[in-house]
Structure formats: structure tokens, C-alpha cells
Design a protein around this motif. Structure first.
Motif, short mmCIF file in Angstrom:
data_model
loop_
_atom_site.label_atom_id
_atom_site.label_comp_id
_atom_site.label_asym_id
_atom_site.label_seq_id
_atom_site.Cartn_x
_atom_site.Cartn_y
_atom_site.Cartn_z
N THR A 1 0.84 -1.20 0.00
CA THR A 1 0.00 0.00 0.00
C THR A 1 0.87 1.25 0.00
O THR A 1 2.00 1.25 0.49
CB THR A 1 -0.91 0.02 1.24
OG1 THR A 1 -0.09 -0.11 2.40
CG2 THR A 1 -1.92 -1.12 1.19
N PHE A 2 0.31 2.30 -0.57
CA PHE A 2 0.93 3.62 -0.66
C PHE A 2 2.21 3.62 -1.50
O PHE A 2 3.04 4.50 -1.38
CB PHE A 2 1.21 4.19 0.74
CG PHE A 2 -0.03 4.39 1.54
CD1 PHE A 2 -0.84 5.48 1.31
CD2 PHE A 2 -0.41 3.46 2.49
CE1 PHE A 2 -2.00 5.67 2.05
CE2 PHE A 2 -1.57 3.64 3.23
CZ PHE A 2 -2.36 4.74 3.01
N ARG B 1 -4.42 2.33 -1.44
CA ARG B 1 -4.45 2.78 -0.04
C ARG B 1 -4.93 1.68 0.90
O ARG B 1 -4.71 1.77 2.11
CB ARG B 1 -5.34 4.01 0.09
CG ARG B 1 -4.84 5.20 -0.72
CD ARG B 1 -5.67 6.45 -0.46
NE ARG B 1 -5.17 7.57 -1.23
CZ ARG B 1 -4.18 8.37 -0.84
NH1 ARG B 1 -3.60 8.15 0.32
NH2 ARG B 1 -3.79 9.37 -1.60
N ASP B 2 -5.59 0.69 0.36
CA ASP B 2 -6.10 -0.40 1.19
C ASP B 2 -5.57 -1.73 0.67
O ASP B 2 -5.54 -1.95 -0.55
CB ASP B 2 -7.63 -0.41 1.19
CG ASP B 2 -8.21 0.89 1.74
OD1 ASP B 2 -7.68 1.36 2.76
OD2 ASP B 2 -9.17 1.41 1.15
#
Length: 435
Positions: free
Chosen positions: A255-256, A306-307
């Protein structure tokens, strides 16, 4: 008496002339005149023009039953009239134009018994006459495509020249066709239809020069060769079908993190590309996402998850002649390094915790120091001058300094024995010998 009858007779004649005008004025608002022609035409060829009287309100009215109620009047100069046919509510003329130009042809309709009266309907159109051949190119392909002027490469094209000659003016002519397909290929044929296969994609213009030649009789009973030519063209867009989409990119990411997926299209641009993330690999429905115009055979998708979870890129691409779908699965794991947006709150929380711990430590140290200072008390035998210390201090002194406050050495030794049973005795017995 004769002078008295003359005004009355003149009024009767005047009314008689007005009577035919009454139905004409009414009919002028109810009917219209439609003209059709088989032009344009080349000079010397015969043209057919037809005028039809119809109801003006979409057919709810019906024409009168009398077949001789109306008369058609034509104005076609300088065209030469070669024939005319009148029917109940239509009229047809045939004319020839010997010079090139745009010639107006007008026609109007009056009642049959009063051709000088107000017209029931009138119409006008312009007939083009040219010195060249009239026709067009027709390009077809076995593959049925919904997009106009778009065709497939490496598939045979049928290109045909269609001569416009409704009067059969060129029935005795021979034709020669010079073809140019726009990719460097040229050929000359006597047939109006050719077959050609484009091997590359792109936009091309196929051209043909048509020459018609025939013999014509002269006034002196001789013959001469007459020739007419024409240049025609058609624009083509040759494309390849989309055979598929090659997807290059990671299948596992945190993520990210910025993810880049490269799409390689096996087909010819321009393309409309549409993609969307879904929990499962399912085709995209119409209107589910907004298409992006791509002018090359490669395109990069960028996205930041993001998830965590399992995702699928559903991709659709289409060009002017075909479309295709592709899917790309990706698994997103939680990131081991949190993003900067969470670093500051975490650092603040940790700092506050450390400050609280240091505060509590210093506070406890100060408290213990106070206790030591209280313990530093005069522990000489109790007397009136030294009253008994507080209970808390006494307790502390008994635990820390109790052994030193015993009144006799025997009491001290007893305490030592109780606490350190394994310690050797502090004194040795002295043996006594009797001599």
C-alpha cells in the motif's frame, strides 16, 4: 337601353373571370409541387425531370377525382426539350444540354380552364450539366464494419467505378481506367472493377481516371472520334484489428506505493482505452468508465493503493474497427513503512509518553530522597529529648537500620543467626586444658 346593359354585362364577365380563381386560391394553400431529376448529366446526354402535385399536409388530403383539372407549365431554356409526358397529377419532360453550366428549371400548375390564373403550386430547381463523365467510386470489403471509410489491412478490397448514365448515352463507348492506390501502386485496366490488398495501415486516397471513347456521325455523313474523361477518388483508412493487449506490471505491491502498468496494444491506433479496478475480473459495461484517447500502441497506467486486498484491472480498448478486453490481477499487502502522514502523530505520541515516564521517574526519585532524609534521624536511646519518630519513619528505620539499633551484642548475633543460618560463628570456642 343598350348603354344600360353594358355595365351589367361587364360586371358579369368580370365575375366569370374571377370564378376560376376561387378554387385556385384555396388549392394554393393545400398542395405543393415536387420536382425530381436524374441529373447531373454530361453534355449531350438526355435528362429526365418529373413534377408531381401532392397534398401539402402529409397526405391527409386527397387530390380531386378529375384527371383534367390542372395544367403543368415548364420553363427550361436553354435546355433543348426532347419529349414531354403529362399524367393526371404529374408531368415529365426530357431535355438535353449542349453546354456546361447550372441551368434553372421551373414549373407551375394552374387550373386547366384558366392558364392565366393564379398558380395552384410552383417549384424551381437547378440542373447541373458538366463536360466530364459523371459517376463515383464504390469501395467494399467482405468484412462488415460499422465505421464509414474504415477497412482492414491484408484483406482484399473491391473498388468499382459506377458510371451515371440513366439515358444510356455511353452505350457505344469503350472505357479505359487508370488506377492509383496511393501507396505507390498504379495499374491500367479496361474493367471498371479492380481488387487490391493494402499491406500497411494508414490513410490512403484511391484515384481513377476514366476515359470514354466512341464514334459519332458528322453532318457530312462522316464519323469522328468523341472522347470524354473524368477523375474520381475515394478516401480510405486502413487499420488492423485489435488482436489483444499485453500487460506488463507487478502482481504484488504494498500500500501507498506508486504502481505503473504498461499496456501494449496489438492493433492500430488511434484507440479509446478504458480501465477500472474491480474486486473480480469482469468485463466493463458501457458507460462504466470514461475512455481515454491514445495515439500510440503503448500506454502507462499509474495508481496508488491505499487499502490492502486483491484487485483486478479490467481494461477495454477499441479502435475504429474492433475492440478487445484484458485483465490484470494484483495483490496489495500492508506497507511495512508507514507513510509520512502518519509519522508525525506517532512521533508526537511517543514523545509525550517518554516525557511522562521521565516525569514519573524524577518524581519518584525526589520522593525517595525525601524518605532518605527523614531516615537520617538521631537513633540514640529513646528519651524525653528524642520523642518517638513517626510511624512511617520508624518502619523504614526498623527495616533498614534495625540491626544497628539493638541494645546488646547478643541480640545482634541472634538476628544474624536467624537471617544467615549458614554463616560461621563469629567466635571460636576456647579449649581449656588441665595440667
Amino acid at each position: 337601353m343598350a348603354p344600360a346593359l353594358w355595365p351589367r354585362l361587364s360586371r358579369m364577365l368580370w365575375l366569370a373571370c374571377l370564378l376560376p380563381l376561387a378554387p385556385a386560391r384555396v388549392a394554393a394553400d393545400l398542395y405543393e409541387l415536387r420536382l425530381t431529376a436524374d441529373g447531373p448529366a454530361t453534355t449531350g446526354a438526355e435528362v429526365t425531370i418529373t413534377a408531381s402535385l401532392v397534398a401539402d399536409d402529409n397526405g391527409s388530403l386527397v387530390l380531386p377525382a378529375s384527371t383534367h383539372l390542372y395544367r403543368f407549365h415548364w420553363l427550361h431554356t436553354p435546355l433543348l426539350l426532347t419529349g414531354k409526358t403529362d399524367e393526371a397529377f404529374s408531368s415529365t419532360i426530357r431535355a438535353v444540354g449542349n453546354t456546361a453550366g447550372d441551368f434553372p428549371v421551373s414549373v407551375w400548375v394552374t387550373t386547366a380552364d384558366c392558364w392565366m390564373c393564379q398558380p395552384v403550386a410552383r417549384s424551381l430547381f437547378v440542373l447541373p450539366i458538366t463536360e466530364f463523365l459523371v459517376g463515383n467510386l464504390l469501395v467494399t470489403q467482405n468484412t462488415s464494419l460499422p465505421w464509414p471509410s474504415s477497412y482492414l489491412t491484408k484483406t482484399v478490397l473491391k473498388v468499382s467505378f459506377l458510371l451515371h448514365d440513366p439515358s444510356n448515352f455511353f452505350k457505344a463507348a469503350s472505357f479505359l481506367y487508370s488506377w492509383d492506390f496511393g501507396d505507390g501502386t498504379q495499374m491500367v485496366t479496361e474493367d471498371a472493377t479492380v481488387y487490391y490488398n493494402y499491406s500497411i495501415i494508414g490513410s490512403f486516397t484511391v484515384k481513377v481516371k476514366v476515359v470514354a471513347e466512341w464514334e459519332q456521325a458528322t453532318l457530312d455523313a462522316g464519323k469522328r472520334i468523341v472522347q470524354k474523361t473524368g477523375d474520381f477518388s475515394a478516401s480510405l483508412k486502413l487499420q488492423e484489428t485489435l488482436q489483444g493487449i499485453q500487460v506488463s506490471g507487478p502482481t504484488l505491491i504494498q500500500t501507498f506505493q506508486k504502481m505503473i502498468v504498461t499496456l501494449d496494444f496489438l492493433g492500430s491506433p488511434p484507440l479509446n482505452v478504458c480501465w477500472r479496478l474491480k474486486p473480480e475480473c469482469l468485463p466493463l459495461e458501457e458507460g462504466e468508465c470514461h475512455p481515454v484517447s491514445v495515439d500510440s500502441t503503448a500506454y502507462n497506467l499509474t495508481h496508488i493503493f491505499r487499502d490492502p486486498g486483491d484487485y483486478c484491472f479490467s481494461i477495454r480498448a477499441e479502435n475504429a474497427i474492433s475492440k478487445t478486453h484484458q485483465y490484470h490481477k494484483i495483490q496489495v499487502w500492508p506497507s511495512s513503512i508507514q507513510p509520512a502522514v502518519f509519522a508525525f502523530p506517532c512521533a508526537t505520541l511517543i514523545t509525550m509518553m517518554l516525557a511522562f515516564i521521565m516525569y514519573m521517574t524524577l518524581r519518584n526519585a525526589a520522593h525517595q530522597k525525601d524518605m532518605v532524609e527523614v531516615a537520617d534521624f538521631d537513633f540514640s536511646p529513646m528519651s524525653d529529648k528524642n520523642p518517638e519518630p513517626p510511624t512511617g519513619v520508624r518502619c523504614c528505620c526498623q527495616m533498614c537500620c534495625g540491626p544497628f539499633m539493638l541494645e546488646t551484642p547478643s541480640e545482634y548475633l541472634e538476628v544474624v543467626r536467624e537471617n544467615h543460618g549458614l554463616l560461621p560463628p563469629l567466635y571460636k570456642s576456647v579449649k581449656t586444658y588441665t595440667v
